[in-house]
Design a protein around this motif. Structure first.
Motif, PDB file in Angstrom:
ATOM      1  N   ASN A  91       0.841  -1.203   0.000  1.00  0.00           N
ATOM      2  CA  ASN A  91       0.000   0.000   0.000  1.00  0.00           C
ATOM      3  C   ASN A  91       0.873   1.248   0.000  1.00  0.00           C
ATOM      4  O   ASN A  91       0.702   2.168   0.786  1.00  0.00           O
ATOM      5  CB  ASN A  91      -0.988  -0.008   1.159  1.00  0.00           C
ATOM      6  N   HIS A  93       3.702   3.442  -3.030  1.00  0.00           N
ATOM      7  CA  HIS A  93       3.988   3.547  -4.462  1.00  0.00           C
ATOM      8  C   HIS A  93       5.056   4.613  -4.697  1.00  0.00           C
ATOM      9  O   HIS A  93       5.583   5.207  -3.767  1.00  0.00           O
ATOM     10  CB  HIS A  93       2.704   3.841  -5.243  1.00  0.00           C
ATOM     11  N   TYR A 118      -1.123  -3.615  -3.519  1.00  0.00           N
ATOM     12  CA  TYR A 118      -1.982  -2.486  -3.189  1.00  0.00           C
ATOM     13  C   TYR A 118      -3.432  -2.935  -3.068  1.00  0.00           C
ATOM     14  O   TYR A 118      -3.846  -3.919  -3.672  1.00  0.00           O
ATOM     15  CB  TYR A 118      -1.848  -1.365  -4.224  1.00  0.00           C
ATOM     16  N   ASP A 122      -8.372   0.914  -0.787  1.00  0.00           N
ATOM     17  CA  ASP A 122      -7.529   1.751   0.064  1.00  0.00           C
ATOM     18  C   ASP A 122      -7.962   3.208  -0.042  1.00  0.00           C
ATOM     19  O   ASP A 122      -8.024   3.759  -1.141  1.00  0.00           O
ATOM     20  CB  ASP A 122      -6.067   1.592  -0.368  1.00  0.00           C
ATOM     21  N   VAL A 130      -2.274   4.581  -7.678  1.00  0.00           N
ATOM     22  CA  VAL A 130      -1.395   3.453  -8.008  1.00  0.00           C
ATOM     23  C   VAL A 130      -1.484   3.149  -9.493  1.00  0.00           C
ATOM     24  O   VAL A 130      -0.475   2.855 -10.143  1.00  0.00           O
ATOM     25  CB  VAL A 130      -1.745   2.209  -7.162  1.00  0.00           C
ATOM     26  N   HIS A 154      -6.267  -0.223   3.339  1.00  0.00           N
ATOM     27  CA  HIS A 154      -4.903   0.147   3.712  1.00  0.00           C
ATOM     28  C   HIS A 154      -4.274  -0.789   4.757  1.00  0.00           C
ATOM     29  O   HIS A 154      -3.061  -0.904   4.830  1.00  0.00           O
ATOM     30  CB  HIS A 154      -4.893   1.587   4.222  1.00  0.00           C
TER      31      HIS A 154
END
Length: 178
Positions: A91, A93, A118, A122, A130, A154
């Protein structure tokens, strides 16, 4: 599970996992996930890594970071890359195009294989952000970066045992195919 691997593949070396926790998130949040890592991956050590403690990593190190900790893992890889086998962003990037209100990490600096897990739901790191990084990765033809979407938010990787176990198994598969 990990022990039979050493019988079948005696040349496999154990990894050193250095985990960068998310900002303002307690270490206890991550304990079930880190125990899952220890039960599946061949590990010599699994340790929390302080953000600002800069020192060389032991051979076969995997940097893992959740949320802001992922950014710290990326930046540590720029300073001490020689022993890092891979980076796992949970989670987290690159923020490659500055689409979020924090420092972007330029994809041109990526020299180490990266796995990005991910969550589709989230709210802290929205899915769309993302996707922007994934599209930029594809545009730059970065083949050493893998994105994997999970039905999670998340924190589900750390709070839902089934999701956490699946993420660790996917990381294991990724490590032995890169």
């Amino acid at each position: 599970m990990k022990y039979w691997l050493f019988l079948l593949f005696p040349i496999i070396k154990a990894f050193h996992i250095r985990f960068f926790q998310g900002s303002m998130i307690s270490k206890e949040t991550y304990q079930p996930f880190l125990k899952e890592i220890e039960s599946i991956l061949p590990c010599d050590s699994v340790q929390f890594q302080p953000y600002w403690k800069l020192k060389p990593f032991p051979p076969n190190t995997i940097l893992m970071g959740h949320s802001f900790g992922g950014s710290m893992a990326l930046y540590h890889s720029l300073i001490y890359s020689e022993n890092i086998q891979g980076i796992v962003l949970l989670n987290s990037h690159f923020n490659a195009l500055g689409q979020m209100p924090y420092i972007p990490f330029p994809l041109s600096k990526v020299k180490i294989p990266i796995y990005i897990a991910y969550g589709k739901y989230d709210q802290q790191l929205p899915y769309e952000m993302v996707v922007i990084d994934k599209e930029e990765t594809d545009r730059q033809k970065k083949t050493d970066i893998m994105f994997k979407e999970y039905e999670s938010d998340h924190f589900a990787i750390f709070k839902n045992t089934n999701i956490g176990r699946q993420v660790v198994k996917d990381i294991f598969s990724w490590l032995f195919t890169t």
